[in-house]
Design an enzyme around this catalytic site. Structure first.
Site, PDB file in Angstrom:
ATOM      1  N   SER A 118      -1.269   6.569  -2.232  1.00 21.76           N
ATOM      2  CA  SER A 118      -1.663   6.171  -0.883  1.00 21.76           C
ATOM      3  C   SER A 118      -2.725   7.126  -0.358  1.00 21.76           C
ATOM      4  O   SER A 118      -2.658   8.348  -0.614  1.00 21.76           O
ATOM      5  CB  SER A 118      -0.463   6.180   0.059  1.00 21.76           C
ATOM      6  OG  SER A 118      -0.879   6.034   1.407  1.00 21.76           O
ATOM      7  N   TYR A 133       7.490   9.064   2.992  1.00 20.13           N
ATOM      8  CA  TYR A 133       6.601   8.198   2.212  1.00 20.13           C
ATOM      9  C   TYR A 133       5.373   8.965   1.746  1.00 20.13           C
ATOM     10  O   TYR A 133       4.992   8.910   0.570  1.00 20.13           O
ATOM     11  CB  TYR A 133       6.192   6.982   3.051  1.00 20.13           C
ATOM     12  CG  TYR A 133       5.188   6.100   2.346  1.00 20.13           C
ATOM     13  CD1 TYR A 133       5.588   5.257   1.308  1.00 20.13           C
ATOM     14  CD2 TYR A 133       3.844   6.108   2.710  1.00 20.13           C
ATOM     15  CE1 TYR A 133       4.678   4.452   0.651  1.00 20.13           C
ATOM     16  CE2 TYR A 133       2.923   5.299   2.056  1.00 20.13           C
ATOM     17  CZ  TYR A 133       3.343   4.478   1.023  1.00 20.13           C
ATOM     18  OH  TYR A 133       2.436   3.687   0.366  1.00 20.13           O
TER      19      TYR A 133
END
Length: 256
Positions: free
Chosen positions: A148, A161
């Site tokens: 990400s 996350y």
């Protein structure tokens, strides 16, 4: 079709392939001749995507997998071998993200932290372990890990996350170092905020409506099609001499 981006007869597993961005990866790679395995914790969605690909003339298998469970990952690899005889590529796309509340790090329950790590990191590890013997014996394989762009700027409110996806970055480099002698490449991509159907479904409409693109070089929302080309490149013969690399795809928001 030029040989460099021809995926004919490559057998590619896409985890999280039953919906969202994973579904798009599966559909597009099947259109270039790959035999795709849509693997998802939602087995019905996985089979629905595979069935649609078969109806369009492609080759696909849908399987249910819980990547946090090692036996389930091994069963996914075994089902792939039973159907197609080999495993050429693995796209580690499945992750916990869109359903996670946006909140301060101090408010994240320990149980939720552990669950994110179980899926986003241990799941990655277990999927790679499941396919590795086949790739090693074939002396060829392609692994693409989805990280990400949050890891570059430290975006707040989903610390677990972001931390897990930073782990994917390190995992990619270290695994690439260990399997290079087996002629297996391991690379990663770091997508920006992408308007997949699952992301839209699980996001506050007000949040989506008020998002701006002033910090991006390309002034529009990112969509799944923006990621497909990079992932297919890493799955193709064009990237056979590239390994341990991470490609950022976020409209130029972060230069890496």
């Amino acid at each position: 079709m030029g040989k460099h981006f021809d995926l004919t007869d490559r057998v590619i597993i896409i985890t999280g392939g039953g919906k969202g961005i994973g579904r798009v990866y599966a559909e597009e790679m099947a259109s270039l001749g790959a035999k795709v395995v849509t693997a998802d914790i939602d087995g019905e969605s996985a089979e629905a995507v595979a069935a649609a690909i078969r109806q369009s003339g492609g080759q696909a298998l849908g399987v249910r997998v819980d990547i946090a469970d090692a036996d389930s990952c091994d069963a996914m690899a075994a089902a792939t071998l039973d159907a197609f005889g080999t495993i050429t590529g693995l796209v580690n796309n499945a992750a916990l993200m869109s359903t996670l509340p946006r909140r301060s790090w101090f408010e994240i329950p320990v149980e939720e932290w552990d669950k994110v790590m179980d899926v986003n990191l241990r799941g990655l590890f277990q999927c790679c372990r499941a396919v590795y013997p086949t790739m090693r014996d074939a002396n060829y394989g392609k692994i693409v890990n989805i990280s990400s762009s949050r890891i570059w700027d430290g975006s707040p409110n989903r610390l677990h996350y972001t931390t897990s996806k930073a782990g994917v970055f390190g995992f990619t480099r270290a695994l690439a170092s260990e399997v290079g002698s087996d002629n297996i490449t391991v690379n990663a991509v770091t997508p920006g905020f992408t308007l997949s159907d699952t992301q839209i479904q699980n996001s506050d409409p007000q949040y989506l409506a008020t998002r701006k693109f002033d910090d991006q070089l390309i002034k529009r929302a990112q969509v799944p099609d923006d990621l497909v080309g990079a992932v297919m490149f890493f799955m193709s013969g064009s990237s056979d001499f590239i390994s341990g690399q991470t490609l950022n795809i976020d409209g130029g928001r972060t230069m890496h």
